[in-house]
Scaffold this motif. Structure first.
Motif, PDB file in Angstrom:
ATOM      1  N   ASN C 145      54.874  46.260  28.944  1.00  0.00           N
ATOM      2  CA  ASN C 145      54.905  45.612  30.281  1.00  0.00           C
ATOM      3  C   ASN C 145      53.940  46.524  31.252  1.00  0.00           C
ATOM      4  OD1 ASN C 145      56.971  43.756  29.684  1.00  0.00           O
ATOM      5  ND2 ASN C 145      58.631  45.332  30.116  1.00  0.00           N
ATOM      6  N   SER C 146      53.263  47.108  30.698  1.00  0.00           N
ATOM      7  CA  SER C 146      52.371  47.924  31.640  1.00  0.00           C
ATOM      8  C   SER C 146      51.339  47.275  32.323  1.00  0.00           C
ATOM      9  CB  SER C 146      51.966  49.292  31.024  1.00  0.00           C
ATOM     10  OG  SER C 146      51.254  48.779  29.814  1.00  0.00           O
ATOM     11  N   CYS C 147      51.242  47.577  33.680  1.00  0.00           N
ATOM     12  CA  CYS C 147      50.438  46.417  34.268  1.00  0.00           C
ATOM     13  C   CYS C 147      49.645  47.626  35.427  1.00  0.00           C
ATOM     14  CB  CYS C 147      51.129  45.665  35.269  1.00  0.00           C
ATOM     15  SG  CYS C 147      52.657  44.991  34.697  1.00  0.00           S
ATOM     16  N   PHE C 148      48.542  46.856  35.857  1.00  0.00           N
ATOM     17  CA  PHE C 148      47.743  47.571  36.925  1.00  0.00           C
ATOM     18  C   PHE C 148      47.338  46.689  37.658  1.00  0.00           C
ATOM     19  CE2 PHE C 148      43.609  46.740  35.422  1.00  0.00           C
ATOM     20  CZ  PHE C 148      43.572  46.635  34.321  1.00  0.00           C
ATOM     21  N   THR C 149      46.978  47.152  39.183  1.00  0.00           N
ATOM     22  CA  THR C 149      46.391  46.010  40.211  1.00  0.00           C
ATOM     23  C   THR C 149      45.040  46.452  40.737  1.00  0.00           C
ATOM     24  OG1 THR C 149      47.575  47.173  41.960  1.00  0.00           O
ATOM     25  CG2 THR C 149      48.773  45.025  40.927  1.00  0.00           C
ATOM     26  N   LEU C 150      43.979  45.685  40.721  1.00  0.00           N
ATOM     27  CA  LEU C 150      42.772  45.841  41.085  1.00  0.00           C
ATOM     28  C   LEU C 150      42.536  45.364  42.563  1.00  0.00           C
ATOM     29  CD1 LEU C 150      40.488  45.025  37.932  1.00  0.00           C
ATOM     30  CD2 LEU C 150      41.555  47.302  38.529  1.00  0.00           C
ATOM     31  N   ARG C 151      42.007  45.922  43.481  1.00  0.00           N
ATOM     32  CA  ARG C 151      41.639  45.474  44.836  1.00  0.00           C
ATOM     33  C   ARG C 151      40.108  45.409  44.963  1.00  0.00           C
ATOM     34  NH1 ARG C 151      43.909  44.556  49.930  1.00  0.00           N
ATOM     35  NH2 ARG C 151      42.465  45.071  51.677  1.00  0.00           N
ATOM     36  N   ASN C 152      39.787  44.540  45.873  1.00  0.00           N
ATOM     37  CA  ASN C 152      38.332  44.383  46.210  1.00  0.00           C
ATOM     38  C   ASN C 152      38.135  43.274  47.358  1.00  0.00           C
ATOM     39  OD1 ASN C 152      35.456  44.380  46.265  1.00  0.00           O
ATOM     40  ND2 ASN C 152      35.199  43.940  44.274  1.00  0.00           N
ATOM     41  N   ILE C 153      37.220  43.478  48.231  1.00  0.00           N
ATOM     42  CA  ILE C 153      36.960  42.641  49.374  1.00  0.00           C
ATOM     43  C   ILE C 153      35.930  41.617  48.798  1.00  0.00           C
ATOM     44  CG2 ILE C 153      36.627  42.364  51.790  1.00  0.00           C
ATOM     45  CD1 ILE C 153      38.236  44.721  52.256  1.00  0.00           C
ATOM     46  N   VAL C 154      36.190  40.528  48.747  1.00  0.00           N
ATOM     47  CA  VAL C 154      35.030  39.427  48.521  1.00  0.00           C
ATOM     48  C   VAL C 154      34.878  38.476  49.410  1.00  0.00           C
ATOM     49  CG1 VAL C 154      34.352  37.921  46.679  1.00  0.00           C
ATOM     50  CG2 VAL C 154      35.495  39.997  46.005  1.00  0.00           C
ATOM     51  N   ASP C 155      33.567  38.333  50.007  1.00  0.00           N
ATOM     52  CA  ASP C 155      33.410  37.453  51.121  1.00  0.00           C
ATOM     53  C   ASP C 155      34.403  37.781  52.224  1.00  0.00           C
ATOM     54  OD1 ASP C 155      32.508  34.532  48.933  1.00  0.00           O
ATOM     55  OD2 ASP C 155      31.227  36.377  49.853  1.00  0.00           O
ATOM     56  N   ARG C 156      34.654  38.829  52.750  1.00  0.00           N
ATOM     57  CA  ARG C 156      35.451  39.270  53.726  1.00  0.00           C
ATOM     58  C   ARG C 156      36.920  38.775  53.645  1.00  0.00           C
ATOM     59  NH1 ARG C 156      32.389  37.386  59.091  1.00  0.00           N
ATOM     60  NH2 ARG C 156      31.667  35.614  57.803  1.00  0.00           N
TER      61      ARG C 156
END
Lengths: 147, 234, 314
Positions: C145-156
């Protein structure tokens, strides 16, 4: 006790009133329901004006049972005294894995027939909307980027 | 009442900041923390201060009586404190802060690092022992009309200089007077000339001579026994 | 005299409730919950059992120095902190499946604060493949069940996507920048200035020596003005966020307000038993790392060759 970004008035009041612990509010549900404010994401004139004036569109009706808006659902919205249809394209609520979560509740305006009012969408759109069952091919044609 | 669904951190992240040893089976740690029902403090921050008071008294007197369920919690905190002090040493800043928080007297902080740590360095079991006492009341409590339905517990550190609560299970009888005299008689006999001379001769002569000595020592023992019966049994 | 014999028969054959007599007790129905044997291996209390007695004194560390870093590299191999959710059979089966998956894909070592790029096979996407790049905010779950989240800002527009590590639809996970931060949760980036979470989607991976230690990035993030979506100040004193830059005036007000609240504990960092209950002890970690170290040694040579082949291709 703190309130989310939606209720700015209440936040400001609580800063002034130190002992106001007994505000009765409804539950904070991480959902897009009737009454939520959305952000228009295409370059239509109506949408641009509404966002600049500070009067964002508000959901009136949802074409789904249960009446909770998810990605790809069609929605009736009140803008500047008018009723318009739209499609939900991004949500702030936490999603299942592999489905993106946006920082604002996004939507795209369209006609009763399904023709979008704008000519281009400026913001990335999830790949979920490409499903044939949703019937949003005209909006896919406008989009620039997919996530 | 406002409830934070959006704001709750729903799934805890794995916190692997430290390597902690497992507590031995004598220490009974319950699933959740036990609340110490006191009136003068409010909340979980005061609870830690009360536990600190118990720990200072434990280190001072090395044996205290508490409510049994309070002692269950204090047992876990002391064991963790001592293991951290053993592993990290005297100069580690977070352990110094911990000791400063839990121990309210400065002399006992020195006692932790200089007396208790070298005492427990080679231990594989727990450092403390919890005894369960009956809820019987003392004379003063009966007079004042105090009612107590909960058990009390006696927490003590192992290796303490106080007399033990439980008598030892096996008592060696070597220190008994009769056995001391018998051992001495044996020594004298085997060192004497009679034994060395009689070794070459027949067995019957040996046994008779040996028996004579034995009987004489028994007479001595009977004399002493009569004297001992006058004295109280130790 | 007939009644007690009838009750005994009912007890033995597990007759349902409606056949129960008045005098029978219901405890035998609920016995199944407590009587289930979840297997040995991981202790289902917070203390050890007399069978698992420790042979090394408590002042010495059980885990050798080589294996100390494994618990940071592979945190999903540990069982859950709640003993109610543990099951030995489940963990053994999960570990086997996880190691099999690692034979097919290279799941690298990464931490919260490092930048990753993930390619996923998506039936709805154009070309059936989609790629996303972002900073790892959060890491959760145990086992499969292990997860990770990725964050980024795309086109504001800020985007966060959650991925399962062991999902077979993932094609590859690339580490573009290996880094650590001062926190384990970077979810406060939602209310921070956008410069701290923008990364170009065309970023090239950074070269890194194999044996070098992982660098720690001591950034202090500037936050946008209030109101925020979540009260990050409260979380600071509970979970100790070190990565936020202090704001004048606001800090003290929120701290005072939260102290009056009964459920706030300002001495939480000194709470030893709470720490103990949220960690997994050494004795339970050792057998897992021994198993993993054997697996690493057998596959290290193969992976080295694969990595060199990748570098040469570029």
């Amino acid at each position: 006790m703190s309130f989310p970004g939606n209720s700015r008035l209440l936040n400001q009041i609580s800063l002034l009133v130190n002992y106001a612990r007994n505000f009765n509010t409804s539950q904070i549900l991480n959902q897009a329901r009737i009454g939520t404010f959305m952000r228009v994401v295409d370059n239509s004139a109506l949408g641009k004006q509404a966002m600049l004036d500070g009067k964002p569109p508000k959901i009136i009706g949802i074409y789904r049972k249960p009446r909770i808006a998810e990605l790809g659902t069609k929605v009736i919205v009140a803008i500047k005294g008018q009723k318009k249809k739209g499609v939900v394209v991004g949500l702030v609520r936490l999603q299942k894995p592999f489905v993106p979560r946006f920082d604002s509740n996004n939507m795209v305006l369209m006609d009763d027939k399904g023709n979008p009012l704008g000519t281009r969408i400026l913001v990335p759109i999830p790949n979920l909307i490409r499903k044939e069952t949703y019937g949003l091919n005209k909006i896919i044609a406008i989009a620039t980027r997919f996530v | 009442m406002v409830r934070h669904y959006n704001n709750a951190l729903p799934r805890p992240s794995t916190a692997n900041k430290k390597l902690i040893p497992i507590l031995p089976p004598e220490v009974k740690v319950k699933r959740g923390p036990i609340s110490l029902n006191k009136v003068w403090y409010r909340g979980s921050s005061g609870r830690l201060i009360v536990i600190g008071q118990h720990i200072t008294q434990l280190f001072k007197f090395e044996r205290i009586t508490l409510d049994y369920h309070h002692a269950l919690e204090v047992q876990g905190y002391t064991e963790r404190l001592i293991t951290e002090a053993m592993r990290n040493g005297d100069r580690h800043i977070p352990t110094m802060e911990l000791a400063d928080f839990y121990i309210h007297e400065k002399q006992l902080v020195h006692k932790l690092f200089k007396v208790l740590v070298p005492r427990y360095i080679d231990y594989t079991d727990s450092f403390t022992k919890l005894w369960r006492l009956s809820p019987a009341l003392s004379r003063e409590d009966i007079i004042t009309g105090k009612v107590r339905h909960a058990d009390k517990g006696c927490l003590e550190l192992k290796g303490n200089p106080l007399p033990p609560i439980e008598p030892p299970k096996y008592i060696s009888r070597k220190s008994y007077l009769t056995n001391v005299l018998l051992d001495a008689a044996k020594k004298d006999f085997y060192a004497s000339k009679q034994f060395s001379d009689n070794q070459t001769s027949k067995k019957k002569v040996e046994t008779s001579a040996w028996l004579e000595n034995f009987n004489s020592s028994l007479e001595l023992i009977s004399i002493y026994r009569n004297q001992i019966s006058d004295i109280k049994h130790i | 005299m007939v009644l007690p014999r009838v009750i005994k028969l009912i007890h033995s054959y597990n007759v349902p409730l409606y056949c129960q007599l008045r005098s029978a007790s219901r405890s035998w129905i609920y016995k199944g919950g407590k009587g289930i044997d979840k297997g040995k291996g991981f202790s289902f209390t917070y203390t050890s059992t007399p069978d698992d007695k420790r042979q090394i004194p408590l002042s010495q560390k059980l885990i050798p120095e080589e294996l100390e870093s494994m618990r940071l590299k592979y945190p999903e191999f540990l069982p859950s902190t709640k003993p109610e959710h543990r099951n030995k059979i489940k963990t053994v089966l999960e570990h086997n499946d996880m190691l099999q998956r690692r034979n097919n894909i290279d799941i690298p070592e990464f931490y919260v604060g490092s930048i990753l790029a993930v390619t996923v096979s998506d039936p709805n996407a154009a070309g059936k493949i989609s790629r996303f790049l972002g900073i790892c905010i959060f890491r959760e779950g145990t086992g499969l069940n292990s997860c990770f989240t990725l964050r980024n800002i795309v086109d504001r527009e800020g985007i966060e996507i959650r991925y399962d590590l062991y999902n077979p639809t993932i094609r590859s996970i690339e580490v573009i920048k290996l880094e650590k931060r001062l926190d384990q949760d970077l979810r406060y980036l939602r209310d921070a200035e956008p410069q701290y979470s923008t990364f170009p989607l065309d970023m090239e991976p950074e070269l890194r020596k194999e044996g070098a230690p992982v660098p720690v990035n001591p950034i202090k993030v500037k936050m946008l003005p209030l109101p925020w979506s979540i009260d990050w100040f409260k979380i600071r004193y509970q979970h100790q966020t070190y990565g936020i830059e202090k704001m004048r005036g606001v800090w003290e007000y929120y701290y005072k307000r939260s102290v009056h609240n009964r459920h706030h504990n300002e001495y939480e960092q000194f709470d030893l038993m709470k720490e103990y209950r949220s960690h997994i002890p050494e004795d339970a970690q050792l057998p897992i790392w021994n198993k993993l170290s054997d697996y690493e040694k057998s596959t290290s040579e193969i992976k080295k060759k694969a990595r060199r082949a990748k570098m040469i291709k570029r």
